[in-house]
Design an enzyme around this catalytic site. Structure first.
Site, mmCIF file in Angstrom:
data_model
loop_
_atom_site.group_PDB
_atom_site.id
_atom_site.type_symbol
_atom_site.label_atom_id
_atom_site.label_comp_id
_atom_site.label_asym_id
_atom_site.label_seq_id
_atom_site.Cartn_x
_atom_site.Cartn_y
_atom_site.Cartn_z
ATOM 1 N N ASN A 21 0.872 -1.167 0.000
ATOM 2 C CA ASN A 21 0.000 0.000 0.000
ATOM 3 C C ASN A 21 0.913 1.222 0.000
ATOM 4 O O ASN A 21 1.470 1.589 1.035
ATOM 5 C CB ASN A 21 -0.880 -0.054 1.259
ATOM 6 C CG ASN A 21 -1.842 1.117 1.348
ATOM 7 O OD1 ASN A 21 -1.803 2.037 0.537
ATOM 8 N ND2 ASN A 21 -2.703 1.073 2.344
ATOM 9 N N ARG A 103 -2.843 -1.829 -3.374
ATOM 10 C CA ARG A 103 -3.962 -0.889 -3.280
ATOM 11 C C ARG A 103 -3.754 0.166 -4.372
ATOM 12 O O ARG A 103 -2.699 0.807 -4.426
ATOM 13 C CB ARG A 103 -3.941 -0.230 -1.911
ATOM 14 C CG ARG A 103 -5.030 0.763 -1.734
ATOM 15 C CD ARG A 103 -4.871 1.449 -0.408
ATOM 16 N NE ARG A 103 -6.069 2.210 -0.091
ATOM 17 C CZ ARG A 103 -6.258 2.773 1.079
ATOM 18 N NH1 ARG A 103 -5.373 2.632 2.028
ATOM 19 N NH2 ARG A 103 -7.347 3.456 1.306
ATOM 20 N N HIS A 191 -12.123 4.756 -0.357
ATOM 21 C CA HIS A 191 -12.105 3.888 0.832
ATOM 22 C C HIS A 191 -12.866 2.590 0.587
ATOM 23 O O HIS A 191 -13.363 1.958 1.526
ATOM 24 C CB HIS A 191 -12.696 4.591 2.079
ATOM 25 C CG HIS A 191 -11.821 5.686 2.621
ATOM 26 N ND1 HIS A 191 -12.333 6.871 3.099
ATOM 27 C CD2 HIS A 191 -10.483 5.766 2.769
ATOM 28 C CE1 HIS A 191 -11.333 7.645 3.507
ATOM 29 N NE2 HIS A 191 -10.200 6.991 3.314
ATOM 30 N N ARG A 251 -7.747 17.791 5.104
ATOM 31 C CA ARG A 251 -8.572 18.138 3.928
ATOM 32 C C ARG A 251 -9.872 18.800 4.357
ATOM 33 O O ARG A 251 -10.423 18.465 5.411
ATOM 34 C CB ARG A 251 -8.898 16.876 3.119
ATOM 35 C CG ARG A 251 -7.696 16.297 2.408
ATOM 36 C CD ARG A 251 -8.020 14.968 1.743
ATOM 37 N NE ARG A 251 -7.201 13.898 2.292
ATOM 38 C CZ ARG A 251 -7.404 12.601 2.081
ATOM 39 N NH1 ARG A 251 -8.405 12.203 1.328
ATOM 40 N NH2 ARG A 251 -6.609 11.705 2.632
ATOM 41 N N GLU A 390 -7.912 -3.255 5.497
ATOM 42 C CA GLU A 390 -7.820 -3.134 4.032
ATOM 43 C C GLU A 390 -6.790 -4.103 3.466
ATOM 44 O O GLU A 390 -6.961 -4.631 2.368
ATOM 45 C CB GLU A 390 -7.464 -1.686 3.666
ATOM 46 C CG GLU A 390 -8.619 -0.738 3.938
ATOM 47 C CD GLU A 390 -8.175 0.668 4.268
ATOM 48 O OE1 GLU A 390 -7.459 0.848 5.281
ATOM 49 O OE2 GLU A 390 -8.526 1.595 3.526
#
Ligand code: ADP
Length: 404
Positions: A21, A103, A191, A251, A390
């Protein structure tokens, strides 16, 4: 006579899937032993690859197995991957990596499921870089590096957008002129690997939530919400990019697009300067003026830190209302990722104003740890904490795609 020994020896050599990842300056990895269960053997992180890089690997119990620093400068992703393969060879000597899973943030409108990587796919994913210029190049680089180093190893791309491709056209559309929409300007959602992991976990722990109307709140440095109907995404708070929706660590989340025009006209900002504001200088960090780390804010008495937390929770509550409307009601609410799994005060602050939806938190369960239901028996909506994984989701995909 020799057969049983051969079997024992075969078991002693773990065939494994390596999951990578890659971020802009980091590389996370997990090695899963193949077997009935996918068992993580070792995982770790190489970070600050462009400057004072560090590497650390841990076993499943969290014990440090190895550390490394690059005192002479930046190894980049190339150096980190070379080091990782060397380190694994030395420290897990019996290991046979059978495949690598990655990913990849963007699969565009085309890729609705994980795929085995070949040259054509790489070219197609390269063409999606303008849709995620801050992430996609970093995801593709390790694929190329592994292909050059170990061309024999099959690689699989798993997309963060794929899970949301089940959302209806209405939920994926912006009210833009058709010719702009036709060029791919639409809501993709992100996500997805985290949401898919939760969707696969729900049938085991809460069949009603799995079959019904569930909102999942993925609250980490990046944060988003997903409305699931029968385990499939029907709407998400993130849109064309991963800056939309909820307030995040650095963000903005959803912002009146007029603000962007104002920043151009009145602040004289160009696209890169605005990008810096939207992605790196806003959110918890920008509002608090203190930190993007929720732990720091929760421990602070500063009024600006309190306000940042209040705004973070307020935005979540508003988004849950919107997604509940898209679902036509709510059966379950799931908290996951760093903040969702660990920050009980945030869960309490989000759930209290949602009492009108039928949410009643069990204060004691909320303070516990790990996978658990945190709503009262009487609560009409079941509230859960489900730790996401994940990396495991990627490993599961690799196993499925390659029939390992
Ligand atoms: P990423 O999106 O980078 O994967 P994570 O899912 O690891 O991020 O989440 C990071 C966030 O989780 C940070 O804001 C961090 O402060 C927060 N977090 C982690 N542990 C706790 C905790 N015990 N209490 C409150 N917040 C926590």
């Amino acid at each position: 006579m020799t057969e049983p020994r051969a079997t024992t020896e075969a078991l002693a050599v773990p065939d494994a899937i390596l999951v990578l990842n890659a971020g802009s300056s980091s590389l996370k990895f997990t090695v899963f032993a193949l077997g009935e269960e996918l068992s993580p053997i070792v995982s770790g992180l190489a970070e600050e690859l462009a400057s004072a890089a560090r590497f650390r690997a841990r076993n499943e119990a969290g014990e440090v197995l190895g550390e490394h620093a690059w005192p002479d400068g930046a190894p980049g992703h190339e150096g980190a991957i070379a080091f990782l393969f060397r380190w694994l060879g030395e420290h897990v000597p019996d290991l046979t990596v059978r495949a690598v899973g990655h990913r990849v943030v963007h699969g565009g409108a085309t890729y609705t499921a994980p795929v085995r990587i070949d040259a054509d796919l790489l070219a197609a994913l390269e063409a999606l870089v303008p849709l995620a210029p801050l992430h996609q190049p970093h995801n593709l680089l390790p694929i190329r590096l592994v292909a050059a180093k170990r061309p024999d190893l099959p690689q699989v791309a798993c997309f963060d957008t794929a899970f949301h491709r089940t959302a209806p056209d209405l939920a994926q559309a912006f009210a833009l002129p058709a010719e702009i929409t036709a060029r791919g300007v639409r809501r993709y959602g992100f996500h997805g690997l985290s949401y898919e992991y939760i969707a696969r976990t729900l049938p085991r722990i809460d069949p009603r939530a799995a079959a019904g109307r569930t909102i999942v709140l993925h609250l980490g440095n990046g944060a988003s919400a997903c409305a699931m109907l029968g385990g499939r995404s029907i709407a998400s708070s993130m849109g064309f990019t991963a800056v939309d929706g909820l307030m995040m660590g650095t963000r903005t989340g959803a912002l009146d697009p007029g603000v962007v025009l104002y920043l151009m006209d009145e602040f004289g900002m160009d696209a890169r300067a605005i990008e810096d504001v939207l992605y790196r200088r806003s959110g918890l960090l920008g509002v608090s003026g203190l930190s993007s780390d929720m732990r720091v804010l929760l421990a602070s008495d500063e009024p600006a830190a309190r306000f940042a937390i209040d705004l973070f929770c307020y935005r979540i509550v508003r988004e849950v209302g919107s997604l509940a409307a898209a679902l036509g009601g709510l059966d379950a609410l799931v908290f996951t990722a760093g903040i969702g799994e660990n920050a009980s005060p945030i869960r309490a602050k989000v759930c209290a104003p949602l009492a009108w939806l039928g949410i009643e938190l069990d204060a004691q369960a909320n303070e516990g740890r790990g996978l658990r239901r945190i709503s009262t028996e009487a609560s009409r909506v079941a509230v859960w904490v489900v730790p996401t994984d994940e990396e495991r989701m990627i490993a599961l995909h690799v196993r499925e795609v390659l029939s390992l």
